[in-house]
Design a protein around this motif. Structure first.
Motif, short mmCIF file in Angstrom:
data_model
loop_
_atom_site.label_atom_id
_atom_site.label_comp_id
_atom_site.label_asym_id
_atom_site.label_seq_id
_atom_site.Cartn_x
_atom_site.Cartn_y
_atom_site.Cartn_z
N VAL A 169 0.73 -1.23 -0.09
CA VAL A 169 -0.04 -0.05 0.09
C VAL A 169 0.93 1.21 0.05
O VAL A 169 2.15 1.09 0.25
N ASP A 170 0.27 2.49 -0.31
CA ASP A 170 1.09 3.63 -0.57
C ASP A 170 1.03 4.36 1.20
O ASP A 170 0.50 3.51 2.03
N GLU A 171 1.76 5.48 1.35
CA GLU A 171 1.82 6.00 2.63
C GLU A 171 0.38 6.26 3.14
O GLU A 171 0.35 6.65 4.23
N ASN A 172 -0.87 6.22 2.36
CA ASN A 172 -2.13 6.48 3.16
C ASN A 172 -2.86 5.32 3.34
O ASN A 172 -3.91 5.45 3.78
N GLY A 173 -2.26 4.26 2.72
CA GLY A 173 -3.07 3.02 2.96
C GLY A 173 -3.77 2.27 2.04
O GLY A 173 -4.18 1.39 1.73
N PHE A 174 -3.52 2.91 0.60
CA PHE A 174 -4.55 2.50 -0.48
C PHE A 174 -3.42 1.62 -1.14
O PHE A 174 -2.30 1.57 -1.51
N ILE A 203 -5.86 2.77 10.61
CA ILE A 203 -5.79 3.92 9.90
C ILE A 203 -7.01 4.73 9.34
O ILE A 203 -7.00 5.61 8.95
N GLY A 204 -7.99 3.78 9.12
CA GLY A 204 -9.25 4.30 8.59
C GLY A 204 -9.52 4.51 7.23
O GLY A 204 -10.57 4.88 6.77
N TYR A 233 6.05 17.30 16.17
CA TYR A 233 6.58 16.05 15.62
C TYR A 233 5.24 15.12 15.75
O TYR A 233 5.32 14.17 16.57
N VAL A 234 4.32 15.30 14.92
CA VAL A 234 3.25 14.46 14.87
C VAL A 234 2.74 14.35 13.61
O VAL A 234 2.65 15.42 12.69
N ARG A 235 2.15 13.07 13.13
CA ARG A 235 1.56 12.88 11.71
C ARG A 235 0.26 12.18 11.72
O ARG A 235 0.29 11.42 12.66
N LEU A 236 -0.70 12.70 10.66
CA LEU A 236 -1.89 11.77 10.79
C LEU A 236 -1.50 10.60 9.73
O LEU A 236 -0.92 10.68 8.57
N ASN A 237 -1.93 9.46 10.30
CA ASN A 237 -1.92 8.18 9.67
C ASN A 237 -3.19 7.90 8.81
O ASN A 237 -4.09 8.17 9.42
N GLY A 238 -3.21 7.49 7.58
CA GLY A 238 -4.23 7.34 6.74
C GLY A 238 -4.53 8.72 5.77
O GLY A 238 -4.36 9.62 6.33
N ASP A 239 -5.37 8.37 4.81
CA ASP A 239 -5.80 9.49 4.15
C ASP A 239 -6.57 10.53 4.92
O ASP A 239 -7.58 10.00 5.63
N ARG A 266 -11.20 8.52 4.65
CA ARG A 266 -11.24 7.61 5.87
C ARG A 266 -12.55 7.63 6.41
O ARG A 266 -13.44 8.34 6.36
N LEU A 267 -12.71 6.53 7.32
CA LEU A 267 -13.74 6.16 8.23
C LEU A 267 -14.12 7.40 8.97
O LEU A 267 -13.33 8.16 9.60
N PRO A 268 -15.45 7.95 9.17
CA PRO A 268 -16.08 9.14 9.78
C PRO A 268 -15.44 9.43 11.31
O PRO A 268 -14.99 10.48 11.59
N GLY A 269 -15.18 8.28 12.15
CA GLY A 269 -14.61 8.58 13.31
C GLY A 269 -13.25 8.08 13.67
O GLY A 269 -12.91 7.78 14.78
N ASN A 270 -12.38 7.99 12.72
CA ASN A 270 -11.17 7.41 12.95
C ASN A 270 -10.03 8.64 13.04
O ASN A 270 -10.15 9.24 12.07
N VAL A 271 -9.33 8.53 13.95
CA VAL A 271 -8.29 9.44 14.14
C VAL A 271 -6.94 8.71 14.56
O VAL A 271 -7.02 7.96 15.75
N ASN A 272 -5.92 8.41 13.62
CA ASN A 272 -4.82 7.89 14.20
C ASN A 272 -3.64 8.65 13.80
O ASN A 272 -3.32 9.30 12.67
#
Length: 392
Positions: free
Chosen positions: A122-127, A153-154, A281-287, A291-297
């Protein structure tokens, strides 16, 4: 201390309306659906009504819904059932590197028994890459199993496009929709889905019950042999209270889907923005969008996931992590590694999932308290102090 639940991807509380619907089937309407007298007929009717409600949620026919003991069983049945049924036609299965273990471990099991499995990157966003999928198909490919939305990662995969590719090549397409059900619009026919796994306890229903959608005409071996239940495809006396609860949960989800998505996305985006703006120094994982409406990773550098969870728990916040310690493994999440995160960053990942009972004040509380916890933990990190000093 007030408790705040941020782990809806792990499980959800049973909706009061679901519980009320289930109660009679524990005591008064306790019959076996296979019995022909009135107790049995009452139970049978309740099971079939629940089947229709679940079918309605995904645009299926009720005869295409088969009850299981949960999402993991549904995944096992879909993959093993197709593999065994079509083994004379081919022995090749395509999946992805970020599937739930209920899919990955089944594929690994089948590899020990003569099957070949392609695990798509998968790519960096999980696709997954649709070209990779097409290029992986051989004349021995019998099944494509790609999850609808990732539980960590949603990220929501291009399910319709995957289904079209499978259909073009006359290959069955299975998707694990355990996280997507009740959180995004699903129409199995429009999306060319042949088999789909579902779970009750992710949509405010009871634990211990799930379902597998099997499109009419799909050839699949039974998973449990014995009685004639589930049209001779899955033996065993039905879990009537659980099935009734699942049906009611599906009905509620269907009636409130658009409102649920709109409300949850608003809370999710507020939480994401608050974390990214208040912690460095924080990054959001997933697109960020698909992404799923309730997912924060998020991955927070210079902290350990387990330490984050313990400190959040001490202030009443329940969450989860891609950290090794929370899974009993020495390695961080296979999903986070698959999207390219180095071990040291993956170990500092935090998943906050929100749902029906999350309030805006809960979001505000986490936005206010999480930076304090991160600061406290980073104060004990020599590496962070070194980086911080370098920035100066």
């Amino acid at each position: 201390m007030e408790r705040r639940y941020f782990d809806y991807a792990a499980t959800t509380p049973v909706d009061p309306g679901v519980l009320e619907e289930m109660l009679p089937y524990f005591k008064d309407s306790f019959g076996n659906p296979s019995s022909i007298y009135s107790y049995g007929r009452e139970a049978k009717k309740a099971v079939e009504e629940a089947r229709s409600k679940i079918a309605n949620l995904i645009g299926a026919d009720s005869k295409e819904i088969f009850f299981t003991a949960g999402g993991s069983e549904a995944d096992n049945w879909a993959i093993k059932g197709i593999a065994m049924k079509l083994k004379d036609k081919g022995n090749h299965i395509i999946t992805s590197k970020i599937e739930h273990h209920a899919v990955l471990h089944v594929c690994q099991y089948l590899e020990k028994h003569g099957f070949e499995v392609t695990y798509l990157p998968v790519d960096e966003n999980g696709f997954i890459n649709l070209k990779d999928l097409k290029n992986s198909i051989t004349n021995k490919t019998i099944l494509i199993s790609i999850m609808f939305a990732n539980n960590e990662i949603g990220t929501i995969q291009p399910v319709k496009e995957i289904g079209e590719i499978a259909k073009e090549h006359n290959i069955y397409f299975h998707t694990d929709a355990v996280q997507a059900l009740g959180n995004t619009k699903i129409n199995v026919n429009d999306m060319n889905i042949d088999l789909m796994s579902m779970s009750s306890h992710k949509i405010y229903g009871p634990k211990g019950v799930g379902a597998l959608y099997i499109k009419k005409g799909v050839k699949i071996d039974p998973f449990i042999h014995g009685g004639a239940q589930e049209r001779r495809k899955r033996a065993g006396t039905e879990n009537v209270p659980g099935i009734v609860g699942f049906g009611k949960a599906a009905e509620i989800a269907s009636n409130s889907l658009e409102e649920h998505i709109k409300r949850t996305v608003k809370l999710r985006d507020k939480l994401i923005t608050g974390i990214l703006e208040n912690i460095d120094y924080v990054r959001l994982n997933g697109d960020p969008i698909k992404r799923l409406p309730g997912n924060v990773n998020v991955s927070i550098e210079f902290v350990e996931g387990e330490a984050l969870l313990l400190n959040l728990d001490m202030i009443g916040v329940s969450a989860s992590s891609g950290s090794a310690c929370t899974s009993g493994s020495l390695d961080p999440s296979h999903v986070l590694l698959a999207i390219g995160l180095p071990h040291e960053i993956a170990h500092g990942s935090l998943r906050l999932t929100i749902g029906r009972y999350t309030k805006e004040k809960d979001i505000d509380y986490v936005i206010e308290e999480l930076p304090k916890i991160v600061d406290k933990l980073r104060a004990m990190s020599p590496l962070y102090e070194k980086v911080k000093g370098g920035d100066k």
